[in-house]
Motif scaffolding. Structure first.
Motif, PDB file in Angstrom:
ATOM      1  N   MET A 147     -18.664 -18.717   5.763  1.00  0.00           N
ATOM      2  CA  MET A 147     -18.836 -17.288   5.492  1.00  0.00           C
ATOM      3  C   MET A 147     -18.975 -17.087   3.992  1.00  0.00           C
ATOM      4  O   MET A 147     -18.643 -17.980   3.197  1.00  0.00           O
ATOM      5  CB  MET A 147     -17.664 -16.472   6.042  1.00  0.00           C
ATOM      6  CG  MET A 147     -16.335 -16.742   5.364  1.00  0.00           C
ATOM      7  SD  MET A 147     -14.945 -15.824   6.107  1.00  0.00           S
ATOM      8  CE  MET A 147     -15.324 -14.141   5.610  1.00  0.00           C
ATOM      9  N   ALA A 148     -19.471 -15.922   3.617  1.00  0.00           N
ATOM     10  CA  ALA A 148     -19.660 -15.603   2.206  1.00  0.00           C
ATOM     11  C   ALA A 148     -18.441 -14.856   1.667  1.00  0.00           C
ATOM     12  O   ALA A 148     -17.769 -14.120   2.394  1.00  0.00           O
ATOM     13  CB  ALA A 148     -20.915 -14.762   2.022  1.00  0.00           C
ATOM     14  N   ILE A 163     -19.881 -16.667  -3.109  1.00  0.00           N
ATOM     15  CA  ILE A 163     -19.339 -18.014  -2.913  1.00  0.00           C
ATOM     16  C   ILE A 163     -19.319 -18.291  -1.414  1.00  0.00           C
ATOM     17  O   ILE A 163     -19.034 -17.406  -0.611  1.00  0.00           O
ATOM     18  CB  ILE A 163     -17.908 -18.125  -3.487  1.00  0.00           C
ATOM     19  CG1 ILE A 163     -17.811 -17.497  -4.882  1.00  0.00           C
ATOM     20  CG2 ILE A 163     -17.439 -19.572  -3.486  1.00  0.00           C
ATOM     21  CD1 ILE A 163     -18.663 -18.135  -5.920  1.00  0.00           C
ATOM     22  N   MET A 164     -19.592 -19.531  -1.045  1.00  0.00           N
ATOM     23  CA  MET A 164     -19.512 -19.913   0.363  1.00  0.00           C
ATOM     24  C   MET A 164     -18.163 -20.568   0.647  1.00  0.00           C
ATOM     25  O   MET A 164     -17.768 -21.528  -0.017  1.00  0.00           O
ATOM     26  CB  MET A 164     -20.643 -20.867   0.730  1.00  0.00           C
ATOM     27  CG  MET A 164     -22.028 -20.240   0.683  1.00  0.00           C
ATOM     28  SD  MET A 164     -22.182 -18.754   1.720  1.00  0.00           S
ATOM     29  CE  MET A 164     -21.974 -19.458   3.361  1.00  0.00           C
ATOM     30  N   ARG A 177     -11.232 -18.431   6.977  1.00  0.00           N
ATOM     31  CA  ARG A 177     -10.633 -17.183   6.491  1.00  0.00           C
ATOM     32  C   ARG A 177      -9.589 -17.465   5.410  1.00  0.00           C
ATOM     33  O   ARG A 177      -9.469 -16.718   4.427  1.00  0.00           O
ATOM     34  CB  ARG A 177     -10.007 -16.415   7.655  1.00  0.00           C
ATOM     35  CG  ARG A 177     -11.024 -15.791   8.598  1.00  0.00           C
ATOM     36  CD  ARG A 177     -10.317 -15.022   9.719  1.00  0.00           C
ATOM     37  NE  ARG A 177     -11.253 -14.211  10.508  1.00  0.00           N
ATOM     38  CZ  ARG A 177     -11.917 -14.639  11.567  1.00  0.00           C
ATOM     39  NH1 ARG A 177     -11.734 -15.901  11.981  1.00  0.00           N
ATOM     40  NH2 ARG A 177     -12.738 -13.854  12.228  1.00  0.00           N
ATOM     41  N   ALA A 178      -8.817 -18.533   5.590  1.00  0.00           N
ATOM     42  CA  ALA A 178      -7.817 -18.907   4.578  1.00  0.00           C
ATOM     43  C   ALA A 178      -8.486 -19.349   3.282  1.00  0.00           C
ATOM     44  O   ALA A 178      -8.002 -19.049   2.189  1.00  0.00           O
ATOM     45  CB  ALA A 178      -6.913 -20.017   5.118  1.00  0.00           C
ATOM     46  N   VAL A 179      -9.603 -20.064   3.388  1.00  0.00           N
ATOM     47  CA  VAL A 179     -10.350 -20.466   2.194  1.00  0.00           C
ATOM     48  C   VAL A 179     -10.804 -19.235   1.427  1.00  0.00           C
ATOM     49  O   VAL A 179     -10.625 -19.131   0.200  1.00  0.00           O
ATOM     50  CB  VAL A 179     -11.569 -21.336   2.570  1.00  0.00           C
ATOM     51  CG1 VAL A 179     -12.426 -21.626   1.335  1.00  0.00           C
ATOM     52  CG2 VAL A 179     -11.124 -22.641   3.220  1.00  0.00           C
ATOM     53  N   ALA A 180     -11.410 -18.278   2.142  1.00  0.00           N
ATOM     54  CA  ALA A 180     -11.915 -17.064   1.497  1.00  0.00           C
ATOM     55  C   ALA A 180     -10.788 -16.280   0.830  1.00  0.00           C
ATOM     56  O   ALA A 180     -10.922 -15.812  -0.308  1.00  0.00           O
ATOM     57  CB  ALA A 180     -12.630 -16.190   2.531  1.00  0.00           C
ATOM     58  N   SER A 211      -7.508 -14.445  -3.976  1.00  0.00           N
ATOM     59  CA  SER A 211      -6.176 -14.310  -4.562  1.00  0.00           C
ATOM     60  C   SER A 211      -6.072 -15.027  -5.904  1.00  0.00           C
ATOM     61  O   SER A 211      -5.605 -14.455  -6.893  1.00  0.00           O
ATOM     62  CB  SER A 211      -5.125 -14.868  -3.595  1.00  0.00           C
ATOM     63  OG  SER A 211      -3.827 -14.780  -4.139  1.00  0.00           O
ATOM     64  N   TYR A 212      -6.517 -16.267  -5.964  1.00  0.00           N
ATOM     65  CA  TYR A 212      -6.425 -17.029  -7.205  1.00  0.00           C
ATOM     66  C   TYR A 212      -7.310 -16.413  -8.293  1.00  0.00           C
ATOM     67  O   TYR A 212      -6.922 -16.380  -9.469  1.00  0.00           O
ATOM     68  CB  TYR A 212      -6.845 -18.480  -6.976  1.00  0.00           C
ATOM     69  CG  TYR A 212      -5.753 -19.376  -6.438  1.00  0.00           C
ATOM     70  CD1 TYR A 212      -5.311 -20.479  -7.156  1.00  0.00           C
ATOM     71  CD2 TYR A 212      -5.172 -19.150  -5.195  1.00  0.00           C
ATOM     72  CE1 TYR A 212      -4.330 -21.325  -6.663  1.00  0.00           C
ATOM     73  CE2 TYR A 212      -4.190 -19.983  -4.688  1.00  0.00           C
ATOM     74  CZ  TYR A 212      -3.757 -21.073  -5.430  1.00  0.00           C
ATOM     75  OH  TYR A 212      -2.781 -21.914  -4.939  1.00  0.00           O
TER      76      TYR A 212
END
Length: 747
Positions: free
Chosen positions: A338-339, A347-348, A367-370, A375-376
């Motif tokens: 997802m974008a 970002i992908m 979803r956790a990656v996105a 957050s960071y």
């Protein structure tokens, strides 16, 4: 007799009786400044033109450049990797280099590796037959690099020396400032089954005959040369991770044609390795911001894992300004993406996983990656790379630029517990977060594990609680580090300890630094000051090589908060927090002086308090205060005070005066060595509470105990220190007055 001798004799005769009666005082020896608030000049490196006293890179700061062109081929049948690389190395240091150092980290798995020899070994009281065979009977796995050649740009052999996990290239002439050199290296090695042989990368073998590869440290890599220590050529023993040089990569990876792959960088030939349907789905994913799109389906992966193609495909990736490169490939892979909008960039967020990871991975991973990237980026800088990939690799948790391996799978029937779910989410957030520390803010992991793991664990905690307010975070809050800090001192060492010498690695390098940063943010500095300083550090040192000194100095410089006392205690010692209530006295105001009262001497500093008519503060420290102590102050009943108020203030001014009725003097002591703010909560008889926080500097004149007076309008029924467990206080039995009986676990 000479006159001066006579005088001396008479004087000695006169003073002799007195000397006999009063022995002279023995002078105590002098001592050095051990005040907890002294500045850290004795611990930090002297600022210079490379690294300034503010913690910023100086005008002469430099770093080296290492660019790679790599071709590797995977022999899936025999689990071997073959590769050639061309390294173009640029010397940006002002001085010339007589030789170059490269890392050969795979040599930790060589049959003649020294790493197993530095560990203690004990006889197992019992061991499985398979374990006994592997430990004592079978030939050990041999996974070290086999270097076929090292050549220069013209194809001439170059002299080199291998020292365990390091390789020195012996130059014919020094490499001067601004010069480049080209190295051509050919190598191969046996890939380890990390489920059996261990390791940060390798392959996992499935019962269906397939392998899932996570490949890293797979090529000879340039070591770091910098202004701090010259070559960072410490051996790789296993715990201390990596110090690496930034550069640009072009990597071609040849694998079986039915594999699906992800790697560091941007895929250059997607149309050659994806099917037309997969290309359409990926285009959809590039415009899907609310949910992942499955690009390689589970049905496609299940069909591929039965095929074992004998054909080959080459995947081509390019990456700019990265410090390393990682690859993951398997015919078992499902892929979704997802974008994510970060600032002005798209970002992908990508996940690859075998069917054994579902339904857990298709539900949560991308979803956790996105969420992690958002957050960071909020607390540091906008994520600069084009993608971030999460790979499901059992029993793994490891990070590389734009890609990481993460554990966590459901049961065979697809069910999973909260423990598995949150464990998987935690490791994904943590490993994706490593893109920021140390992949971009490029600290030296071989020396200081806490600079990436500790900072990243702190950031992980912020991301976890924003992902799910009820996230069961096991590191971050101050109270989580109490069991470690209250442990046996012989098993503890300061955070500022080299990575290979830490006994409790997770607590020391992950948990304690994260808890310390959380204390700074929540209790000492506040969100605004901390966040600005942390963002300043992150921005100053992105794509650079910071040291601990650069972090400490920037956090002070950008916030205007003197933190030397905190960094000295929390990072350089194994002291712990223990602040308690030693004594509480209540006072009442009287017209009459207590027995044996002596009027205070009037000085310039106490003139207002000691001159003129006096009122008298009568103390009672008994456990149950006397009845008169609970009688509230009535100004009219204290003659001198009543006359002063009526004389000095108008009726309107009198109405605005404070009206305390009860007075308590509380003495706080500090059995623990760490300095911390004193956080106090007063509970009144009516059940209401009032909070106070006294800065850490209250301990500057007396490191053992301090005293504060509380003038209140209501009777205090309870006083508690650190009621919300903000300071990692290891003993709360002395934190409450009146002292409360602590129930046993049995009770």
């Amino acid at each position: 007799m000479k006159k001066h001798l006579l005088v001396a004799l008479l004087l000695s005769m006169m003073t002799a009786p007195f000397l006999a009666q009063e022995a002279p005082k023995v002078k105590e020896k002098g001592h050095v400044d051990e005040n907890k608030f002294r500045q850290m000049y004795d611990l930090l490196a002297t600022p210079n033109s490379y690294r300034t006293a503010s913690g910023a890179p100086g005008p002469e700061y430099y770093q080296q450049q290492a660019d790679y062109k790599i071709d590797v081929e995977l022999d899936d049948k025999n689990a071997r990797l073959f590769g050639t690389e061309t390294i173009t190395y640029t010397n940006n240091a002002k001085e010339s280099l007589d030789y170059l150092w490269l890392q050969l980290d795979q040599n930790i798995a060589a049959r003649n590796s020294q790493t197993p020899l530095v560990e203690n070994s004990k006889m197992d009281p019992s061991i499985s037959v398979a374990g006994f065979s592997r430990k004592y009977l079978e030939e050990k796995f041999d996974g070290g690099f086999r270097i076929d050649y090292v050549k220069d740009a013209k194809g001439n052999p170059m002299s080199y020396t291998i020292n365990h996990t390091m390789m020195r290239i012996n130059l014919d002439k020094p490499l001067a400032h601004g010069e480049k050199i080209v190295l051509n290296i050919k190598w191969n090695y046996n890939i380890n089954n990390y489920m059996i042989d261990g390791g940060r990368s390798g392959y996992e073998h499935f019962a269906d005959g397939n392998n899932l590869y996570v490949l890293a440290q797979f090529y000879p890599r340039m070591a770091v040369y910098n202004d701090v220590e010259g070559w960072q050529n410490q051996q790789f023993w296993g715990s201390g991770e990596f110090a690496l040089t930034f550069g640009n990569y072009e990597v071609n990876i040849t694998v079986p044609a039915d594999h699906i792959m992800e790697a560091t960088g941007v895929l250059q030939n997607r149309a050659e390795v994806y099917t037309p349907e997969q290309l359409k789905r990926y285009a959809q994913a590039e415009n899907s911001y609310d949910k992942p799109v499955v690009v390689v389906t589970q049905a496609e992966a299940m069909a591929a894992e039965k095929g074992f193609s004998t054909q080959k495909k080459t995947w081509k990736f390019k990456a700019e300004n990265v410090r390393d490169f990682g690859i993951s490939t398997s015919r078992k892979f499902i892929l979704d993406a997802m974008a994510v909008q970060i600032g002005s960039k798209k970002i992908m967020a990508v996940s690859v996983y075998p069917k054994e990871g579902n339904p857990l991975w298709e539900t949560y991973s991308t979803r956790a990656v996105a969420h992690t990237l958002k957050s960071y980026s909020k607390y540091t800088f906008d994520f600069p790379y084009p993608k971030a990939v999460s790979v499901n690799a059992q029993d793994q948790g490891m990070e590389y630029p734009m890609i990481c391996w993460n554990f966590g799978r459901p049961q065979a029937d697809g069910t999973y517990s909260d423990r598995v779910k949150y464990g998987m989410l935690g490791v994904i957030i943590h490993e994706v977060g490593h893109n920021f520390f140390p992949m971009i803010v490029n600290s030296d992991e071989r020396q200081w594990t806490w600079m990436d793991e500790g900072l990243n664990t702190f950031m992980e905690y912020l991301a976890e609680i924003s992902f799910d307010p009820n996230f069961p975070a096991d590191r971050g809050p101050a109270k989580k580090i109490v069991p470690y800090m209250s442990g046996d001192q012989s098993k503890l060492e300061p955070i500022m300890t080299n990575s290979e010498c830490i006994k409790q690695f997770g607590n020391n390098a992950y948990g304690k630094p994260a808890a310390g940063l959380n204390i700074l943010r929540e209790t000492i500095m506040g969100h605004d000051l901390f966040d600005y300083a942390f963002r300043t550090y992150s921005s100053r040192w992105k794509f650079k090589h910071p040291t601990p000194d650069d972090f400490f100095r920037t956090m002070e410089d950008a916030s205007g908060v003197d933190l030397d006392w905190f960094f000295r205690g929390w990072f350089f010692t194994t002291d712990y927090t223990d602040i308690g209530i030693k004594e509480v006295k209540q006072y009442f105001v009287s017209n009459d002086p207590p027995k044996d009262f002596k009027a205070p001497e009037v000085t310039r500093r106490n003139r207002l308090k000691a001159s003129g008519p006096l009122v008298y503060m009568i103390a009672d420290a008994s456990p149950d205060f006397k009845p008169e102590m609970k009688k509230p102050l009535d100004i009219a009943s204290v003659t001198a005070l009543d006359e002063f108020v009526k004389t000095k203030f108008t009726a309107e001014e009198q109405a605005k005066l404070e009206a305390p009725k009860y007075f308590y003097q509380v003495t706080f002591d500090k059995p623990g060595g760490l300095v911390m703010p004193i956080i106090v909560q007063l509970t009144y008889e009516d059940g209401t509470t009032e909070d106070y926080k006294f800065p850490s500097q209250i301990w500057r004149m007396n490191d053992a105990e301090v005293t504060r007076v509380f003038a209140t309008q209501k009777v205090i029924s309870k006083i508690a220190v650190d009621p919300k467990e903000e300071t990692a206080d290891i003993d709360t039995s002395n934190n409450v007055w009146p002292k409360q009986e602590v129930k046993s676990k049995f009770d």
